[in-house]
Design a protein around this motif. Structure first.
Motif, PDB file in Angstrom:
ATOM      1  N   ARG A  13      37.300  19.280  -8.763  1.00  0.00           N
ATOM      2  CA  ARG A  13      38.606  18.787  -8.319  1.00  0.00           C
ATOM      3  C   ARG A  13      38.648  18.469  -6.825  1.00  0.00           C
ATOM      4  NH1 ARG A  13      42.804  19.386 -12.014  1.00  0.00           N
ATOM      5  NH2 ARG A  13      44.338  19.082 -10.376  1.00  0.00           N
ATOM      6  N   CYS A  14      37.874  19.184  -6.036  1.00  0.00           N
ATOM      7  CA  CYS A  14      37.955  19.042  -4.574  1.00  0.00           C
ATOM      8  C   CYS A  14      37.574  17.627  -4.150  1.00  0.00           C
ATOM      9  CB  CYS A  14      37.021  20.044  -3.902  1.00  0.00           C
ATOM     10  SG  CYS A  14      36.901  19.809  -2.121  1.00  0.00           S
ATOM     11  N   ILE A  15      38.362  17.067  -3.215  1.00  0.00           N
ATOM     12  CA  ILE A  15      38.058  15.737  -2.710  1.00  0.00           C
ATOM     13  C   ILE A  15      37.583  15.766  -1.261  1.00  0.00           C
ATOM     14  CG2 ILE A  15      39.653  14.581  -4.307  1.00  0.00           C
ATOM     15  CD1 ILE A  15      41.661  14.394  -1.941  1.00  0.00           C
ATOM     16  N   GLY A  16      37.422  16.953  -0.718  1.00  0.00           N
ATOM     17  CA  GLY A  16      36.919  17.048   0.660  1.00  0.00           C
ATOM     18  C   GLY A  16      37.908  16.625   1.719  1.00  0.00           C
ATOM     19  N   CYS A  17      39.194  16.831   1.465  1.00  0.00           N
ATOM     20  CA  CYS A  17      40.203  16.322   2.398  1.00  0.00           C
ATOM     21  C   CYS A  17      40.463  17.248   3.577  1.00  0.00           C
ATOM     22  CB  CYS A  17      41.508  16.041   1.664  1.00  0.00           C
ATOM     23  SG  CYS A  17      42.392  17.540   1.172  1.00  0.00           S
ATOM     24  N   HIS A  18      39.943  18.447   3.544  1.00  0.00           N
ATOM     25  CA  HIS A  18      40.098  19.425   4.627  1.00  0.00           C
ATOM     26  C   HIS A  18      41.527  19.938   4.807  1.00  0.00           C
ATOM     27  CE1 HIS A  18      36.036  19.104   6.639  1.00  0.00           C
ATOM     28  NE2 HIS A  18      36.017  18.056   5.845  1.00  0.00           N
ATOM     29  N   ALA A  19      42.428  19.637   3.885  1.00  0.00           N
ATOM     30  CA  ALA A  19      43.809  20.116   4.041  1.00  0.00           C
ATOM     31  C   ALA A  19      43.846  21.647   4.013  1.00  0.00           C
ATOM     32  CB  ALA A  19      44.702  19.539   2.949  1.00  0.00           C
ATOM     33  N   CYS A  20      43.009  22.262   3.200  1.00  0.00           N
ATOM     34  CA  CYS A  20      42.954  23.723   3.124  1.00  0.00           C
ATOM     35  C   CYS A  20      42.610  24.299   4.498  1.00  0.00           C
ATOM     36  CB  CYS A  20      41.906  24.153   2.093  1.00  0.00           C
ATOM     37  SG  CYS A  20      40.316  23.325   2.268  1.00  0.00           S
ATOM     38  N   GLU A  21      41.572  23.751   5.079  1.00  0.00           N
ATOM     39  CA  GLU A  21      41.077  24.248   6.360  1.00  0.00           C
ATOM     40  C   GLU A  21      42.137  24.096   7.456  1.00  0.00           C
ATOM     41  OE1 GLU A  21      37.262  22.484   7.388  1.00  0.00           O
ATOM     42  OE2 GLU A  21      37.957  22.195   9.441  1.00  0.00           O
ATOM     43  N   VAL A  55      32.425  21.304  -0.753  1.00  0.00           N
ATOM     44  CA  VAL A  55      32.728  22.685  -1.095  1.00  0.00           C
ATOM     45  C   VAL A  55      33.515  23.308   0.061  1.00  0.00           C
ATOM     46  CG1 VAL A  55      30.511  23.537  -0.254  1.00  0.00           C
ATOM     47  CG2 VAL A  55      31.806  24.878  -1.905  1.00  0.00           C
ATOM     48  N   SER A  56      34.570  23.988  -0.329  1.00  0.00           N
ATOM     49  CA  SER A  56      35.447  24.624   0.651  1.00  0.00           C
ATOM     50  C   SER A  56      35.225  26.127   0.574  1.00  0.00           C
ATOM     51  CB  SER A  56      36.897  24.274   0.313  1.00  0.00           C
ATOM     52  OG  SER A  56      37.782  25.082   1.070  1.00  0.00           O
ATOM     53  N   THR A  57      34.813  26.722   1.676  1.00  0.00           N
ATOM     54  CA  THR A  57      34.588  28.165   1.657  1.00  0.00           C
ATOM     55  C   THR A  57      35.282  28.847   2.825  1.00  0.00           C
ATOM     56  OG1 THR A  57      32.525  27.838   2.865  1.00  0.00           O
ATOM     57  CG2 THR A  57      32.332  28.164   0.490  1.00  0.00           C
ATOM     58  N   LYS A 136      48.315  24.865  -0.352  1.00  0.00           N
ATOM     59  CA  LYS A 136      48.331  23.558   0.301  1.00  0.00           C
ATOM     60  C   LYS A 136      47.209  22.622  -0.144  1.00  0.00           C
ATOM     61  CE  LYS A 136      52.050  24.322   2.574  1.00  0.00           C
ATOM     62  NZ  LYS A 136      53.291  23.724   2.028  1.00  0.00           N
ATOM     63  N   CYS A 137      46.282  23.104  -0.922  1.00  0.00           N
ATOM     64  CA  CYS A 137      45.286  22.174  -1.444  1.00  0.00           C
ATOM     65  C   CYS A 137      46.017  21.202  -2.363  1.00  0.00           C
ATOM     66  CB  CYS A 137      44.202  22.896  -2.232  1.00  0.00           C
ATOM     67  SG  CYS A 137      43.222  21.736  -3.212  1.00  0.00           S
ATOM     68  N   PRO A 138      45.972  19.895  -2.058  1.00  0.00           N
ATOM     69  CA  PRO A 138      46.745  18.965  -2.885  1.00  0.00           C
ATOM     70  C   PRO A 138      46.211  18.864  -4.309  1.00  0.00           C
ATOM     71  CG  PRO A 138      45.480  17.785  -1.208  1.00  0.00           C
ATOM     72  CD  PRO A 138      45.322  19.238  -0.924  1.00  0.00           C
ATOM     73  N   LEU A 139      45.016  19.329  -4.536  1.00  0.00           N
ATOM     74  CA  LEU A 139      44.419  19.178  -5.860  1.00  0.00           C
ATOM     75  C   LEU A 139      44.263  20.490  -6.613  1.00  0.00           C
ATOM     76  CD1 LEU A 139      44.117  16.340  -6.381  1.00  0.00           C
ATOM     77  CD2 LEU A 139      43.193  16.591  -4.119  1.00  0.00           C
ATOM     78  N   GLU A 140      44.866  21.539  -6.129  1.00  0.00           N
ATOM     79  CA  GLU A 140      44.745  22.859  -6.759  1.00  0.00           C
ATOM     80  C   GLU A 140      43.277  23.196  -7.028  1.00  0.00           C
ATOM     81  OE1 GLU A 140      47.405  22.812 -10.130  1.00  0.00           O
ATOM     82  OE2 GLU A 140      49.026  22.083  -8.875  1.00  0.00           O
ATOM     83  N   ALA A 141      42.469  22.976  -6.037  1.00  0.00           N
ATOM     84  CA  ALA A 141      41.038  23.196  -6.211  1.00  0.00           C
ATOM     85  C   ALA A 141      40.609  24.604  -5.806  1.00  0.00           C
ATOM     86  CB  ALA A 141      40.250  22.151  -5.405  1.00  0.00           C
ATOM     87  N   ILE A 142      41.513  25.359  -5.207  1.00  0.00           N
ATOM     88  CA  ILE A 142      41.176  26.738  -4.833  1.00  0.00           C
ATOM     89  C   ILE A 142      42.115  27.679  -5.584  1.00  0.00           C
ATOM     90  CG2 ILE A 142      40.866  28.367  -2.915  1.00  0.00           C
ATOM     91  CD1 ILE A 142      40.940  25.958  -1.012  1.00  0.00           C
ATOM     92  N   GLN A 143      41.524  28.688  -6.187  1.00  0.00           N
ATOM     93  CA  GLN A 143      42.340  29.683  -6.893  1.00  0.00           C
ATOM     94  C   GLN A 143      41.915  31.067  -6.462  1.00  0.00           C
ATOM     95  OE1 GLN A 143      41.391  27.813 -10.860  1.00  0.00           O
ATOM     96  NE2 GLN A 143      42.969  29.287 -11.455  1.00  0.00           N
TER      97      GLN A 143
HETATM   98  S1  SF4 Z   1      42.327  21.095   0.332  1.00  0.00           S
HETATM   99 FE1  SF4 Z   1      41.474  21.244  -1.719  1.00  0.00          FE
HETATM  100  S2  SF4 Z   1      40.691  19.194  -2.131  1.00  0.00           S
HETATM  101 FE2  SF4 Z   1      41.021  19.313   0.062  1.00  0.00          FE
HETATM  102  S3  SF4 Z   1      39.043  20.000   0.880  1.00  0.00           S
HETATM  103 FE3  SF4 Z   1      40.233  21.855   0.551  1.00  0.00          FE
HETATM  104  S4  SF4 Z   1      39.647  22.527  -1.484  1.00  0.00           S
HETATM  105 FE4  SF4 Z   1      39.000  20.427  -1.309  1.00  0.00          FE
END
Ligand code: SF4
Ligand code: SF4
Ligand code: SF4
Lengths: 186, 683
Positions: A13-21, A55-57, A136-143
């Motif tokens: 699901r992650c698109i690498g948008c960095h919104a999480c970070e 990958v978001s870590t 805040k991940c727009p794609l619900e990629a982190i749980q």
């Molecule tokens: S906010 Fe979600 S989709 Fe965007 S980089 Fe982080 S994990 Fe990936």
């Protein structure tokens, strides 16, 4: 049974948008060059060429946290639910934890002269809110998953680029990306 | 914890699909953090990384604090001056030029999309209030597509993104929302979960393509040829929607006969695809409806750009994929922009001055600037843009600027453009001013209120326009018609009408302070099947296009545009952490994205002896640059990619007129993606 909370990161699901970070960074008002979560591009061999993925870590809230062992003043605790907490009031900024962590998670705050790391937003979790990055991940990629309760299907704990998990037994798991069909021809 | 903050509403005013609503959290007069606004029905409380990073933009150590004067221009010797001095210098020059030329035509304004807020039209309003002046007109972004959509449907609508949940097939045609429109991805993922298939068509194997079920790679600019090939297949296999065509289109017979004559082989050759891919797409369009097509902006930045959009529109129409829930050929919309634009129209009382503009083509600005003789342009006001990094013919531009007597730039930071300016005026950000912002994609309108005092001595453009107007009228009564006594809120108020309030279901604009509102437009574009074309139907054969010396047909093949001296195409693709030249200077983004470079396929690099990360030379008809090479297997071997925020790229670009743009945006688009280049390794 005690909980074992950890992140489940969905690379599919992650698109690498960095919104999480950056949302975490904004929420915790971190200095310009600091972050608690980082998003990295995975090299092609992780998911098969020529697909690449992100990958978001953050902190991996390890079962056997090296940071905690390395800290000379006991600034680290591991909660019942598995969250590894760093207490900035106790921290003397010696940076031993940052050196010990195989994932280089704890970062030095040059203004406070103390270390800083992801807390899994435990104060939010404690009042029933989601961690900022999860929300805040727009794609619900982190749980957040209680790994004592569920073993999510397709979740893996090791991916290349991720340091040997046998050292600290990180709780973070990943769901890998499945490539689609391509028609590329010239 | 939140009670200790005062919370204010803001909008991200950048040129971006999402136009997010933002909540600002302020404590002791200091903006502490920002987050998304849950009341926004499209962005739903989520921002992108740029949005969350605004704090570091507002309090950036390099942010301009005071009006600055550079003397001599280009010397880098900057001196802080007061606003009084700045306004005196500017007003003095305006009056002097007015006396010298007995008109205000030597004054020019060049404004673009750096801030899309309605109150940011203040400078245009100010210039209009001086009578006839010179003005950059046209649009570097979407002109050809806007005309194409106009020829086909008569106006510009998009569907609500929720509509996509009813789609069986989603075609992301030349758009990379993973990089440029992240909020849409959630809707696309949900549609996928409900069983839709996602197809990406693009010359580049984009991050979006990587998330799609199917990726179809085509040659740059050949979108119309691909559509034509699909249409031919549809005709040959009787897959078109006869009923829809009869009821809602005109010109079908003409278009069909025209397509009949075209060669499938040539169409396949032009787009670089196989008949199997054509069959797959034709069957998806005809048998797996509704089909939602989203067309990006890149494909219309070609010489045949408008025609590319028309071809996809026609393909959607002939398969009955327009106006029905979950279908449509989406491009961009103006339907929610129901503002009065009174801010633009403070017409002068002085009857000697006739309002209006002497147009300078924004896409050919350097040449147009130099051409003006009677009188020449002597004064240039630059706002909402970084002219020097985002213009064609940049060397000519630099030369043309030398002949000007005063250049004023309104900015947040020192940029390449301020180097060429005499005065730089510090502007407020959206956290320090009032505004109203709409989107060209979704249907929500948001208000922007100030959270904090203006940063040091920065001022809003509206305030600058008022100050200047006042000063000019002190010199001479009625010199400037721009209102000097209206408050910011009054400027907002006059943008609304009863009809607009009704569409927003509010009675007063202040209700927007409780949260953004959706403008009540159709959820599905063209849902009522009423088209604003002369025939009232979708025009597959457009007499209007014919009258404007264009092909009347909604489809066709390309003319041969290849140039053996410059065998490769360099595409200018947007990247996720900048919007053109904006957000360049944020530490965290510098960490995320690497040094600017040019991407090419490793096999092409091998053939040319170019090493990864080595410097290489790129030559176009216009000029040459030396730049770092990077490899990407996302490209084919004839295509290269660069991000358009790289200042160097301008050296390669001149003005190549696209086919369309004159009707909707007063000037043809620039075929920026028809950039033919050659490459060599650096010896
Ligand atoms: S906010 Fe979600 S989709 Fe965007 S980089 Fe982080 S994990 Fe990936
Ligand atoms: S990832 Fe590093 S910082 Fe986090 S618990 Fe494990 S060892 Fe400690
Ligand atoms: S859990 Fe909280 S602290 Fe950790 S990365 Fe996410 S937002 Fe930051």
């Amino acid at each position: 049974m005690a909980k074992k909370l950890g992140f489940l990161v969905n690379i599919e699901r992650c698109i690498g948008c960095h919104a999480c970070e950056i949302s975490c960074k904004s929420f915790y008002q971190l200095e310009p060059n600091m972050r608690r979560r980082r998003v990295q591009e995975l090299p092609e061999d992780v998911v098969g060429t020529p697909v690449r993925a992100f990958v978001s870590t953050a902190c991996n809230h390890c079962d056997d946290p090296a940071c905690k062992k390395a800290c000379p003043v006991g600034a680290y605790t591991k909660r019942e639910d598995g969250i590894v907490v760093h207490n900035q009031d106790l921290c003397i900024g010696c940076q031993m934890c940052g050196k010990a962590c195989p994932y280089s998670v704890p970062m030095f705050n040059p203004v406070k002269k103390k270390m800083d790391k992801c807390s899994m937003c435990y104060d939010r979790l404690d009042v029933g809110q989601l961690p900022i990055c999860v929300e805040k991940c727009p794609l619900e990629a982190i749980q957040i998953v209680d790994y004592n309760e569920v073993q999510p299907a397709n979740a893996v704990s090791e991916i290349p680029t991720f340091a040997d998990t046998s050292i600290t037994h990180p709780t973070t798991h990943f769901i890998l990306h499945k490539p689609g069909k391509q028609s590329r021809r010239f | 914890m939140d009670q200790t903050y005062s919370i204010t509403r803001h909008v991200c005013p950048r040129n971006c699909y999402s136009t997010c609503s933002i909540l600002g959290y302020t404590k002791n007069g200091h903006l502490q953090k920002v987050t998304g606004d849950h009341k926004h029905g499209y962005t739903k409380g989520l921002l992108c990384a740029k949005g969350y990073n605004y704090i570091n933009n507002v309090y950036h150590p390099d942010r301009l604090k005071y009006p600055m004067r550079q003397y001599p221009r280009g010397s880098g010797q900057w001196q802080r001056i007061s606003w009084t001095e700045a306004i005196d210098i500017i007003a003095g020059k305006i009056i002097e030029l007015n006396h010298r030329y007995e008109s205000n035509l030597s004054l020019a304004l060049n404004k673009y999309s750096g801030n899309m807020g309605i109150l940011h039209h203040a400078m245009e309003g100010f210039f209009n209030g001086l009578g006839k002046t010179s003005r950059a007109v046209g649009n570097p972004c979407w002109s050809p597509g806007m005309d194409a959509v106009y020829y086909d449907y008569g106006e510009h609508q998009t569907s609500d993104m929720q509509d996509i949940l009813h789609s069986e097939t989603i075609i992301l045609w030349g758009i990379n929302p993973v990089w440029t429109s992240i909020h849409s991805l959630n809707y696309i993922y949900e549609a996928l979960r409900r069983g839709a298939k996602v197809i990406t068509i693009d010359p580049v194997y984009t991050e979006t393509a990587k998330k799609s079920d199917t990726y179809i790679q085509i040659k740059p600019g050949s979108d119309g040829a691909l559509a034509t090939a699909i249409a031919k297949y549809i005709l040959e296999h009787d897959l078109f929607d006869r009923e829809f065509i009869d009821q809602y289109t005109v010109g079908w017979e003409e278009l069909r006969d025209y397509i009949d004559q075209l060669s499938m082989e040539e169409a396949l050759n032009q787009c670089g695809q196989t008949i199997e891919a054509i069959q797959f797409l034709a069957e998806r369009l005809a048998k797996h409806r509704p089909v939602y097509i989203w067309m990006g902006f890149g494909m219309q930045r070609h010489r045949n750009g408008g025609q590319n959009i028309r071809a996809i529109n026609a393909l959607a129409a002939m398969t009955g994929n327009i106006g029905r829930q979950g279908s449509g050929a989406q491009f961009g919309q103006r339907a929610t922009w129901k503002f009065t634009y009174h801010i633009l129209n403070p017409f002068p009382d002085d009857k000697r001055n006739k309002a209006g503009v002497r147009p300078l083509d924004i896409n050919d600005f350097a040449n147009d600037l130099q051409k003006q003789q009677d009188p020449p342009v002597k004064f240039l006001w630059i706002t909402c843009r970084n002219l020097l990094t985002q213009s064609a013919n940049v060397e000519e531009l630099k030369k043309a600027l030398q002949t000007l007597e005063l250049i004023v730039t309104v900015e947040h930071f020192m940029t390449e453009t301020t180097q060429y300016s005499d005065l730089v005026l510090p502007a407020t950000t959206q956290f320090e001013e009032w505004d109203i912002v709409a989107s060209y994609w979704h249907h929500w309108i948001s208000i922007n209120q100030p959270a904090i005092e203006p940063y040091y001595e920065s001022k809003s453009e509206l305030e600058i326009a008022r100050l200047l107007s006042k000063k000019l009228n002190e010199y001479k009564d009625h010199f400037s018609a721009f209102p000097t006594d209206m408050e910011d809120e009054q400027f907002i108020e006059q943008e609304f009408t009863d009809e607009f309030y009704q569409a927003l279901h509010i009675k007063d604009w202040r209700e927007l302070l409780n949260g953004p509102r959706r403008v009540d437009v159709q959820k599905t574009a063209w849902g009522t099947m009423e088209f604003k074309t002369p025939s009232g139907k979708i025009e597959l054969f457009s007499k209007q296009a014919l009258d404007n010396q264009l092909s009347p047909f909604g489809m066709g093949l390309m003319e041969n545009g290849s140039n053996p001296l410059f065998p490769y195409i360099l595409l200018l693709n947007h990247e996720p952490f900048r919007i053109n030249s904006q957000f360049q200077n944020l530490t965290s983004f510098k960490k995320i994205s690497r040094e600017p470079c040019i991407y090419l396929h490793p096999l092409l690099a091998k053939e040319k002896g170019i090493q990864r990360y080595s410097m290489m030379k790129v030559v176009s008809e216009k000029g040459e640059i030396t730049i770092r090479a990077n490899f990407s297997t996302d490209l084919n071997q004839q295509t290269l990619v660069i991000f358009p925020n790289h200042p160097l790229v301008n050296k390669l670009i001149s003005f190549t007129a696209a086919d369309m743009g004159k009707v909707m945006t007063s000037g043809k688009g620039n075929a920026l993606n028809d950039l033919h280049v050659n490459i060599t390794k650096l010896c």
